[in-house]
Design an enzyme around this catalytic site. Sequence first.
Site, PDB file in Angstrom:
ATOM      1  N   HIS A   4       0.886  -1.169   0.000  1.00 54.23           N
ATOM      2  CA  HIS A   4       0.000   0.000   0.000  1.00 54.23           C
ATOM      3  C   HIS A   4       0.915   1.208   0.000  1.00 54.23           C
ATOM      4  O   HIS A   4       1.200   1.778   1.056  1.00 54.23           O
ATOM      5  CB  HIS A   4      -0.914  -0.044   1.227  1.00 54.23           C
ATOM      6  CG  HIS A   4      -1.924  -1.155   1.143  1.00 54.23           C
ATOM      7  ND1 HIS A   4      -3.098  -1.010   0.424  1.00 54.23           N
ATOM      8  CD2 HIS A   4      -1.927  -2.415   1.628  1.00 54.23           C
ATOM      9  CE1 HIS A   4      -3.786  -2.144   0.505  1.00 54.23           C
ATOM     10  NE2 HIS A   4      -3.100  -3.014   1.223  1.00 54.23           N
ATOM     11  N   PHE A   6       0.837   4.292  -0.695  1.00 53.48           N
ATOM     12  CA  PHE A   6       0.450   5.537  -0.006  1.00 53.48           C
ATOM     13  C   PHE A   6       0.244   5.289   1.480  1.00 53.48           C
ATOM     14  O   PHE A   6       0.848   5.964   2.327  1.00 53.48           O
ATOM     15  CB  PHE A   6      -0.836   6.101  -0.623  1.00 53.48           C
ATOM     16  CG  PHE A   6      -1.442   7.206   0.194  1.00 53.48           C
ATOM     17  CD1 PHE A   6      -2.623   7.015   0.894  1.00 53.48           C
ATOM     18  CD2 PHE A   6      -0.800   8.438   0.288  1.00 53.48           C
ATOM     19  CE1 PHE A   6      -3.165   8.028   1.662  1.00 53.48           C
ATOM     20  CE2 PHE A   6      -1.325   9.463   1.062  1.00 53.48           C
ATOM     21  CZ  PHE A   6      -2.522   9.262   1.756  1.00 53.48           C
ATOM     22  N   TRP A   7      -0.541   4.269   1.833  1.00 51.43           N
ATOM     23  CA  TRP A   7      -0.914   4.106   3.242  1.00 51.43           C
ATOM     24  C   TRP A   7       0.270   3.740   4.128  1.00 51.43           C
ATOM     25  O   TRP A   7       0.254   3.960   5.344  1.00 51.43           O
ATOM     26  CB  TRP A   7      -2.055   3.100   3.385  1.00 51.43           C
ATOM     27  CG  TRP A   7      -3.354   3.719   2.932  1.00 51.43           C
ATOM     28  CD1 TRP A   7      -4.046   3.480   1.787  1.00 51.43           C
ATOM     29  CD2 TRP A   7      -4.063   4.768   3.603  1.00 51.43           C
ATOM     30  NE1 TRP A   7      -5.151   4.285   1.697  1.00 51.43           N
ATOM     31  CE2 TRP A   7      -5.180   5.091   2.803  1.00 51.43           C
ATOM     32  CE3 TRP A   7      -3.867   5.461   4.796  1.00 51.43           C
ATOM     33  CZ2 TRP A   7      -6.107   6.067   3.161  1.00 51.43           C
ATOM     34  CZ3 TRP A   7      -4.776   6.438   5.166  1.00 51.43           C
ATOM     35  CH2 TRP A   7      -5.887   6.730   4.346  1.00 51.43           C
ATOM     36  N   LEU A 140     -15.404  10.095  -1.092  1.00 53.15           N
ATOM     37  CA  LEU A 140     -14.233  10.203  -1.990  1.00 53.15           C
ATOM     38  C   LEU A 140     -14.630   9.607  -3.333  1.00 53.15           C
ATOM     39  O   LEU A 140     -15.038   8.446  -3.395  1.00 53.15           O
ATOM     40  CB  LEU A 140     -13.044   9.450  -1.409  1.00 53.15           C
ATOM     41  CG  LEU A 140     -11.848   9.220  -2.361  1.00 53.15           C
ATOM     42  CD1 LEU A 140     -11.307  10.534  -2.907  1.00 53.15           C
ATOM     43  CD2 LEU A 140     -10.754   8.451  -1.637  1.00 53.15           C
ATOM     44  N   CYS A 141     -14.539  10.456  -4.364  1.00 56.07           N
ATOM     45  CA  CYS A 141     -14.994  10.002  -5.693  1.00 56.07           C
ATOM     46  C   CYS A 141     -14.132  10.643  -6.766  1.00 56.07           C
ATOM     47  O   CYS A 141     -13.940  11.861  -6.777  1.00 56.07           O
ATOM     48  CB  CYS A 141     -16.451  10.420  -5.886  1.00 56.07           C
ATOM     49  SG  CYS A 141     -17.129   9.919  -7.484  1.00 56.07           S
ATOM     50  N   SER A 148      -6.784   5.765 -11.732  1.00 53.08           N
ATOM     51  CA  SER A 148      -5.365   5.376 -11.775  1.00 53.08           C
ATOM     52  C   SER A 148      -4.478   6.507 -12.268  1.00 53.08           C
ATOM     53  O   SER A 148      -3.420   6.276 -12.829  1.00 53.08           O
ATOM     54  CB  SER A 148      -5.162   4.114 -12.639  1.00 53.08           C
ATOM     55  OG  SER A 148      -5.379   4.433 -14.002  1.00 53.08           O
ATOM     56  N   LYS A 149      -4.903   7.775 -12.036  1.00 56.18           N
ATOM     57  CA  LYS A 149      -3.992   8.918 -12.189  1.00 56.18           C
ATOM     58  C   LYS A 149      -3.423   9.267 -10.814  1.00 56.18           C
ATOM     59  O   LYS A 149      -2.867  10.337 -10.633  1.00 56.18           O
ATOM     60  CB  LYS A 149      -4.762  10.131 -12.742  1.00 56.18           C
ATOM     61  CG  LYS A 149      -4.961  10.136 -14.252  1.00 56.18           C
ATOM     62  CD  LYS A 149      -5.700  11.420 -14.675  1.00 56.18           C
ATOM     63  CE  LYS A 149      -5.842  11.506 -16.165  1.00 56.18           C
ATOM     64  NZ  LYS A 149      -4.598  11.831 -16.885  1.00 56.18           N
ATOM     65  N   LEU A 151      -4.963  10.282  -8.222  1.00 60.02           N
ATOM     66  CA  LEU A 151      -5.570  11.503  -7.668  1.00 60.02           C
ATOM     67  C   LEU A 151      -5.977  11.288  -6.218  1.00 60.02           C
ATOM     68  O   LEU A 151      -5.865  12.196  -5.393  1.00 60.02           O
ATOM     69  CB  LEU A 151      -6.799  11.917  -8.487  1.00 60.02           C
ATOM     70  CG  LEU A 151      -6.558  12.800  -9.696  1.00 60.02           C
ATOM     71  CD1 LEU A 151      -7.884  13.144 -10.381  1.00 60.02           C
ATOM     72  CD2 LEU A 151      -5.861  14.094  -9.286  1.00 60.02           C
ATOM     73  N   LEU A 390     -22.419   7.488   6.940  1.00 62.40           N
ATOM     74  CA  LEU A 390     -23.450   7.507   5.895  1.00 62.40           C
ATOM     75  C   LEU A 390     -22.896   6.987   4.566  1.00 62.40           C
ATOM     76  O   LEU A 390     -21.702   7.097   4.322  1.00 62.40           O
ATOM     77  CB  LEU A 390     -23.952   8.943   5.724  1.00 62.40           C
ATOM     78  CG  LEU A 390     -24.564   9.509   7.030  1.00 62.40           C
ATOM     79  CD1 LEU A 390     -24.807  11.014   6.852  1.00 62.40           C
ATOM     80  CD2 LEU A 390     -25.826   8.766   7.358  1.00 62.40           C
TER      81      LEU A 390
END
Length: 390
Positions: A4, A6-7, A140-141, A148-149, A151, A390
Amino acid sequence: EKTHKFWETQPVGQFKDIGDTSLPEGPIEAATPLSEVKQEPYNLPAAYEWTTCDMKSDYVCSEVYNLLKNNYVEDDENMFRFNYSKEFLSWALRPPGYYQSWHIGVRAKVSKKLVAFISGVPARIRVRDDVVKMAEINFLCVHKKLRSKRLAPVMIKEVTRRVHLENIWQAAYTAGVVLPTPVATCQYWHRTLNPKKLIDVGFSRLGARMTMSRTIKLYKLPDVPATPGFRKMEPCDVPAVTRLLRNYLSQFVVATDFDENDVEHWLLPREDVVDSYLVESPETHDVTDFCSFYTLPSTILGNPNYSTLKAAYSYYNVATKTTFLQLMSDALIVAKQKGFDVFNALDVMHNESFLKELKFGPGDGQLHYYLYNYRLRSALKPSELGLVLL
Ligand SMILES: COc1cc([C@H]2SCC(=O)N2c2cccnc2)c(CCCN2CCN(C)CC2)cc1O
């Protein structure tokens, strides 16, 4: 095994740390002075720019609504896509004390088209005996054409930066995918209300050796609730519902720390957004039980006869005099009356106690709960979670 990228750079529980009981529970990184928080936004790819979405504006709310309607979460077979309404988004994003700066969009510089979104809202969340001011991150959308840029990582860093600027250092979020490291993993359950439609659109399948008429009879519900004193919640009920809810949620390891202001926003009925009912004892007029569900329709992808599936999602429920079984049966009855096709619930809180008996079936996916910059010694069971996002 899966990395991962990023994470692994973030202050979240890392897979390599699982089982390391020497690590203390609580914040992973200390708060930093505001002067040390990056003052300017992160860099986006050249063709895109940040925008702050004013959800009070009907036009901007429509832009966010349309982005999500066409690009947000689908089921694993791409047959359905969440279709949160504009009214729902305005409610979900503007609770007491919200920050407009946490409603973050990405626009294409030339066309000014909204191509991505991420949001945060403030919430007080209790972890064991620690009430922590957090950001609840949601919606998050990224537009299907911009996937896969990479973002998402820069959007997550930007919302984190803006949350830090408000001196908040923890967050809560959920995802259908496994990331470092879930604090709980929950299961979706669905209760059929409109069997014919659910089968016609492929959400459910006719059981083996079952006819349609037998299936309709199996899921039939009474026309009216069974519990004496069962009625819609009203503004004058806010103090009693707050007491009932705070007492009930105090037993969970992680739970929302509702006050009357929060209850007024999150739980007073709003047409086509959130429904809430309570049981007022006919003898004592005490409020003894409470149930609520929110409205989240789904677009049905590629069906000639239907375009929308009307789903109710179990929200917060408390049973102190009525059995959970009868209280939730009454919730199913009013949801059916209101035209919902299906009633969804996660196996959080005490929901497991009624799911099978009320004829819920397990869903196609799990929901993983996460905390940002807060370590728990070990993962929780769903029944230890008193938090519904939600
Ligand atoms: C079809 O069955 C499910 C559909 C859904 C959701 S996904 C979008 C949608 O519209 N849904 C829906 C449709 C009709 C009625 N309620 C919900 C869920 C909830 C989300 C499941 N996550 C989605 C993302 N992956 C990675 C994991 C599973 C559960 C279902 O068992």
